[in-house]
Design a protein around this motif. Structure first.
Motif, mmCIF file in Angstrom:
data_model
loop_
_atom_site.group_PDB
_atom_site.id
_atom_site.type_symbol
_atom_site.label_atom_id
_atom_site.label_comp_id
_atom_site.label_asym_id
_atom_site.label_seq_id
_atom_site.Cartn_x
_atom_site.Cartn_y
_atom_site.Cartn_z
ATOM 1 N N TYR A 1 0.835 -1.188 -0.164
ATOM 2 C CA TYR A 1 0.098 0.010 -0.118
ATOM 3 C C TYR A 1 0.787 1.283 0.137
ATOM 4 O O TYR A 1 0.441 2.178 -0.604
ATOM 5 C CB TYR A 1 -0.831 0.161 1.303
ATOM 6 N N ALA A 2 1.950 1.268 0.859
ATOM 7 C CA ALA A 2 2.722 2.286 1.071
ATOM 8 C C ALA A 2 3.500 2.692 -0.275
ATOM 9 O O ALA A 2 3.653 4.034 -0.738
ATOM 10 C CB ALA A 2 3.811 2.141 2.015
ATOM 11 N N LEU A 3 3.898 1.649 -1.100
ATOM 12 C CA LEU A 3 4.715 1.667 -2.148
ATOM 13 C C LEU A 3 3.821 2.237 -3.475
ATOM 14 O O LEU A 3 4.134 3.085 -4.182
ATOM 15 C CB LEU A 3 5.061 0.400 -2.641
ATOM 16 N N PHE A 4 2.562 1.802 -3.526
ATOM 17 C CA PHE A 4 1.589 2.044 -4.639
ATOM 18 C C PHE A 4 0.486 3.309 -4.204
ATOM 19 O O PHE A 4 -0.055 3.874 -5.365
ATOM 20 C CB PHE A 4 0.918 0.946 -5.032
ATOM 21 N N TYR A 5 0.192 3.479 -3.158
ATOM 22 C CA TYR A 5 -0.956 4.311 -2.984
ATOM 23 C C TYR A 5 -0.267 5.707 -2.343
ATOM 24 O O TYR A 5 0.405 5.683 -1.086
ATOM 25 C CB TYR A 5 -2.003 3.806 -2.054
ATOM 26 N N PRO A 6 -0.541 6.726 -2.782
ATOM 27 C CA PRO A 6 0.156 8.195 -2.255
ATOM 28 C C PRO A 6 -0.621 8.619 -0.924
ATOM 29 O O PRO A 6 -0.197 9.124 -0.045
ATOM 30 C CB PRO A 6 -0.189 9.230 -3.412
ATOM 31 N N TRP A 7 -1.955 8.078 -1.028
ATOM 32 C CA TRP A 7 -2.611 8.396 0.431
ATOM 33 C C TRP A 7 -1.958 7.938 1.521
ATOM 34 O O TRP A 7 -2.260 8.168 2.512
ATOM 35 C CB TRP A 7 -4.235 8.298 0.176
ATOM 36 N N CYS A 8 -1.453 6.680 1.196
ATOM 37 C CA CYS A 8 -1.171 5.863 2.360
ATOM 38 C C CYS A 8 0.392 6.352 2.970
ATOM 39 O O CYS A 8 0.445 6.623 4.129
ATOM 40 C CB CYS A 8 -0.754 4.382 1.900
ATOM 41 N N ARG A 9 1.176 7.098 2.196
ATOM 42 C CA ARG A 9 2.132 7.695 2.428
ATOM 43 C C ARG A 9 2.033 8.914 3.221
ATOM 44 O O ARG A 9 2.687 9.105 4.283
ATOM 45 C CB ARG A 9 3.329 7.788 1.290
#
Length: 322
Positions: A292-300
Motif C-alpha cells: 500500500y505504501a509503495l503504490f498508494y500516495p494516500w497511504c504515504r
C-alpha cells in the motif's frame, strides 16, 4: 526433572502423561526469531493502515473499507502468530481450554483473510469489467454489510468445523503440555475445498478477467483513435485510478497466493517442516501494508500525518488525502 531417557518433561510432576520439552535446532530457533520479528512488524504496520482508513473520512471508500477489513484480519493474525511461536518452540502451559480457543480464533482470522481476498477480487472485477454500474452496486453501506457477513460466516463456519475441539479441548492432545487442533478426515476434506481450493480458484478466475479487461482498456486509453471513436470515453472506460487500484490490489492478491499456496500444498506432505510452513503463512500480512505504501500516495501521506501526530489536531479527519 528428566525422564529415564534423559529428556526434560513439560510437567515433571506428571511423569507418565507429560509431554517432552521440544528441542529446537539452531536453524529452527533462528527461523522462529525471524517469524517473531515479522509478526511484530505485521502488528505495527497493519495498525497504521487501520488508523489511516478509520481516521480520515476521505479514505473511507468501498475499496478502502475492504482494505481496512483485510488489515484488521492481518493485525489479529500477527497477534496470534506471536502465540504460535510459543506453541511451536515450547511447552503449552495455558491449558486445554485456552488451546481450543486459540485454534478457533486463529481459524476465524485465517478464514476471514481469505474471505477478504475474495471480496477484494470481486470489487476489482466489478470496477474494471462493469464500471458503469460500479458506483451504484458497490456502495459504502453495502460493503460494510458484506464485510460483517464475511466475518460472521467465518465465525459460524469454524464453530461447525471445530465443534469437537471446542466441546472436547483435549481430544487431539496426546499428553499434557501439547496444543493440537484438528478435525475428522471428512471435515478436513470439506475444509480443504471450501477454504482453499474453491477460494483460490475464484480469486484466480476473477483476476484473470480483470487483467485481460484492464490491459484492453489501458490500450484504448492510449489510443487516439479510441478517444475519438468513443463518444463517452469518460463513462465507458474505467478511470485511471481504478486501473491503478486493480494493479495494486492485484499485487496484494498475488503475494497472498504465493505465500499461501505452498503452505496449503506442503501441509499435506508428511515430514514437511512445520516451522517453515508457519514462516510462509505469516509473511503475507506483513507485506500488504508495504505494498500500500509503495503504490498508494494516500497511504504515504497518512503515515506522515500519523508519525507527526497531526491526526491529534481538531478537524484532521477532514484532511484532503487524495
Amino acid at each position: 526433572m528428566e525422564d529415564q531417557d534423559g529428556a526434560e518433561l513439560c510437567f515433571p510432576q506428571l511423569l507418565n502423561v507429560s509431554c517432552i520439552k521440544p528441542k529446537n535446532s539452531r536453524p529452527d530457533v533462528v527461523l522462529m526469531h525471524s517469524v517473531f520479528f515479522i509478526c511484530a512488524l505485521t502488528v505495527i504496520l497493519n495498525l497504521l493502515i487501520i488508523i489511516s482508513v478509520s481516521h480520515f473520512r476521505q479514505l473511507q471508500t468501498p475499496t478502502n473499507l475492504l482494505i481496512l477489513s483485510l488489515a484488521v484480519s492481518d493485525f489479529l493474525f500477527g497477534l496470534m502468530a506471536l502465540l504460535e511461536v510459543h506453541r511451536q518452540t515450547a511447552c503449552w502451559f495455558l491449558g486445554d481450554h485456552v488451546c481450543s480457543l486459540y485454534v478457533y480464533v486463529t481459524s476465524i482470522i485465517f478464514s476471514s483473510s481469505i474471505g477478504n481476498m475474495i471480496l477484494i477480487s470481486v470489487d476489482r472485477y466489478v470496477a474494471i469489467c462493469d464500471p458503469l454500474h460500479y458506483p451504484t452496486r458497490v456502495t459504502v453501506m453495502r460493503v460494510k454489510i458484506i464485510v460483517c457477513i464475511c466475518w460472521m460466516c467465518s465465525v459460524v463456519y469454524n464453530a461447525f468445523l471445530l465443534k469437537d475441539v471446542l466441546t472436547q479441548p483435549d481430544l487431539f492432545n496426546s499428553c499434557y503440555g501439547q496444543c493440537v487442533g484438528g478435525a475428522d478426515s471428512i471435515s478436513q476434506m470439506i475444509d480443504a475445498v471450501l477454504s482453499s481450493i474453491a477460494p483460490i480458484t475464484v480469486i484466480i478466475i476473477l483476476y484473470m478477467r480483470v487483467f485481460v479487461t484492464a490491459v484492453s482498456q489501458a490500450r484504448a486509453m492510449r489510443s487516439h483513435v479510441a478517444a475519438v471513436t468513443l463518444q463517452c470515453s469518460g463513462t465507458v472506460m474505467t478511470k485511471k485510478s481504478e486501473l491503478k487500484a486493480a494493479r495494486t490490489l492485484g499485487v496484494v492478491v498475488l503475494v497472498f497466493l504465493i505465500c499461501y499456496c505452498p503452505y496449503f500444498c506442503f501441509s499435506f506432505v508428511e515430514g514437511f517442516p512445520a516451522i517453515f510452513s508457519v514462516f510462509l503463512l505469516y509473511i503475507s500480512p506483513c507485506l500488504n501494508p508495504v505494498i500500500y505504501a509503495l503504490f498508494y500516495p494516500w497511504c504515504r501521506k497518512a503515515l506522515r500525518l500519523i508519525f507527526s501526530l497531526q491526526i491529534l489536531q481538531p478537524g484532521s479527519r477532514e484532511t484532503n488525502m487524495l
